[in-house]
Design a protein around this motif. Structure first.
Motif, PDB file in Angstrom:
ATOM      1  N   MET A 176      50.657  84.090  67.380  1.00  0.00           N
ATOM      2  CA  MET A 176      52.087  84.330  67.768  1.00  0.00           C
ATOM      3  C   MET A 176      52.150  85.507  68.739  1.00  0.00           C
ATOM      4  N   PRO A 177      52.500  85.441  69.718  1.00  0.00           N
ATOM      5  CA  PRO A 177      52.482  86.640  70.710  1.00  0.00           C
ATOM      6  C   PRO A 177      53.480  87.691  70.244  1.00  0.00           C
ATOM      7  N   ARG A 178      53.208  88.967  70.705  1.00  0.00           N
ATOM      8  CA  ARG A 178      53.838  90.261  69.763  1.00  0.00           C
ATOM      9  C   ARG A 178      55.229  90.070  69.948  1.00  0.00           C
ATOM     10  N   THR A 179      55.802  89.614  71.100  1.00  0.00           N
ATOM     11  CA  THR A 179      57.219  89.798  71.058  1.00  0.00           C
ATOM     12  C   THR A 179      58.094  88.801  70.048  1.00  0.00           C
ATOM     13  N   GLU A 180      57.255  87.847  70.124  1.00  0.00           N
ATOM     14  CA  GLU A 180      57.752  86.794  68.830  1.00  0.00           C
ATOM     15  C   GLU A 180      57.662  87.362  67.468  1.00  0.00           C
ATOM     16  N   ALA A 181      56.479  88.074  67.247  1.00  0.00           N
ATOM     17  CA  ALA A 181      56.235  88.497  65.936  1.00  0.00           C
ATOM     18  C   ALA A 181      57.415  89.715  65.736  1.00  0.00           C
ATOM     19  N   ARG A 182      57.708  90.360  66.655  1.00  0.00           N
ATOM     20  CA  ARG A 182      58.667  91.387  66.406  1.00  0.00           C
ATOM     21  C   ARG A 182      60.092  90.779  66.205  1.00  0.00           C
ATOM     22  N   ALA A 183      60.492  89.770  66.963  1.00  0.00           N
ATOM     23  CA  ALA A 183      61.540  89.002  66.849  1.00  0.00           C
ATOM     24  C   ALA A 183      61.703  88.548  65.430  1.00  0.00           C
ATOM     25  N   ALA A 184      60.805  87.718  65.001  1.00  0.00           N
ATOM     26  CA  ALA A 184      60.691  87.411  63.627  1.00  0.00           C
ATOM     27  C   ALA A 184      60.902  88.507  62.720  1.00  0.00           C
ATOM     28  N   ALA A 185      60.302  89.553  62.604  1.00  0.00           N
ATOM     29  CA  ALA A 185      60.468  90.870  61.907  1.00  0.00           C
ATOM     30  C   ALA A 185      61.852  91.333  61.903  1.00  0.00           C
ATOM     31  N   ASN A 186      62.339  91.407  63.074  1.00  0.00           N
ATOM     32  CA  ASN A 186      63.510  91.727  63.449  1.00  0.00           C
ATOM     33  C   ASN A 186      64.762  90.960  62.616  1.00  0.00           C
ATOM     34  N   GLN A 187      64.442  89.634  62.712  1.00  0.00           N
ATOM     35  CA  GLN A 187      65.389  88.810  62.117  1.00  0.00           C
ATOM     36  C   GLN A 187      65.218  88.673  60.606  1.00  0.00           C
ATOM     37  N   GLN A 188      64.132  88.950  60.193  1.00  0.00           N
ATOM     38  CA  GLN A 188      63.879  88.974  58.656  1.00  0.00           C
ATOM     39  C   GLN A 188      64.797  90.271  58.119  1.00  0.00           C
ATOM     40  N   ARG A 189      64.446  91.297  58.950  1.00  0.00           N
ATOM     41  CA  ARG A 189      65.024  92.623  58.459  1.00  0.00           C
ATOM     42  C   ARG A 189      66.851  92.321  58.837  1.00  0.00           C
ATOM     43  N   SER A 190      67.190  91.736  59.590  1.00  0.00           N
ATOM     44  CA  SER A 190      68.740  91.506  59.683  1.00  0.00           C
ATOM     45  C   SER A 190      69.099  90.766  58.772  1.00  0.00           C
ATOM     46  N   LEU A 191      68.327  89.679  58.157  1.00  0.00           N
ATOM     47  CA  LEU A 191      68.792  88.528  56.987  1.00  0.00           C
ATOM     48  C   LEU A 191      68.642  89.553  55.858  1.00  0.00           C
ATOM     49  N   GLU A 192      67.773  90.666  55.466  1.00  0.00           N
ATOM     50  CA  GLU A 192      68.057  91.151  54.476  1.00  0.00           C
ATOM     51  C   GLU A 192      69.096  92.186  54.399  1.00  0.00           C
TER      52      GLU A 192
END
Length: 78
Positions: free
Chosen positions: A1-17
């Motif tokens: 997974m490219p770095r930007t996708e990983a950051r986006a996924a981590a950001n989405q997870q933090r947003s959900l939390e």
């Protein structure tokens, strides 16, 4: 997974939390409001005075702002 996708996924997870934590707080407040209503907002139904009615009308107006914003009614209508 490219770095930007990983950051986006981590950001989405933090947003959900954060969202779920805020929702849990909201649900707890709603439960408190329901308990307050069941308790007649601390007023004795046999001895309610105008101040009780006015207080409750004020609280209803405050809650109406929230529901109107969500449902896009009143001043929040598009």
């Amino acid at each position: 997974m490219p770095r930007t996708e990983a950051r986006a996924a981590a950001n989405q997870q933090r947003s959900l939390e954060a969202f779920m934590a805020a929702k849990a707080e909201f649900d707890a407040l709603v439960a408190e409001l329901q308990q307050m209503g069941a308790d007649h907002f601390g007023a004795d139904p046999e001895a309610v005075l105008w101040e009780h009615a006015e207080m409750l009308k004020d609280w209803n107006a405050r809650l109406r702002h929230i529901t109107d914003a969500y449902h896009r009614r009143g001043e929040y209508a598009a």
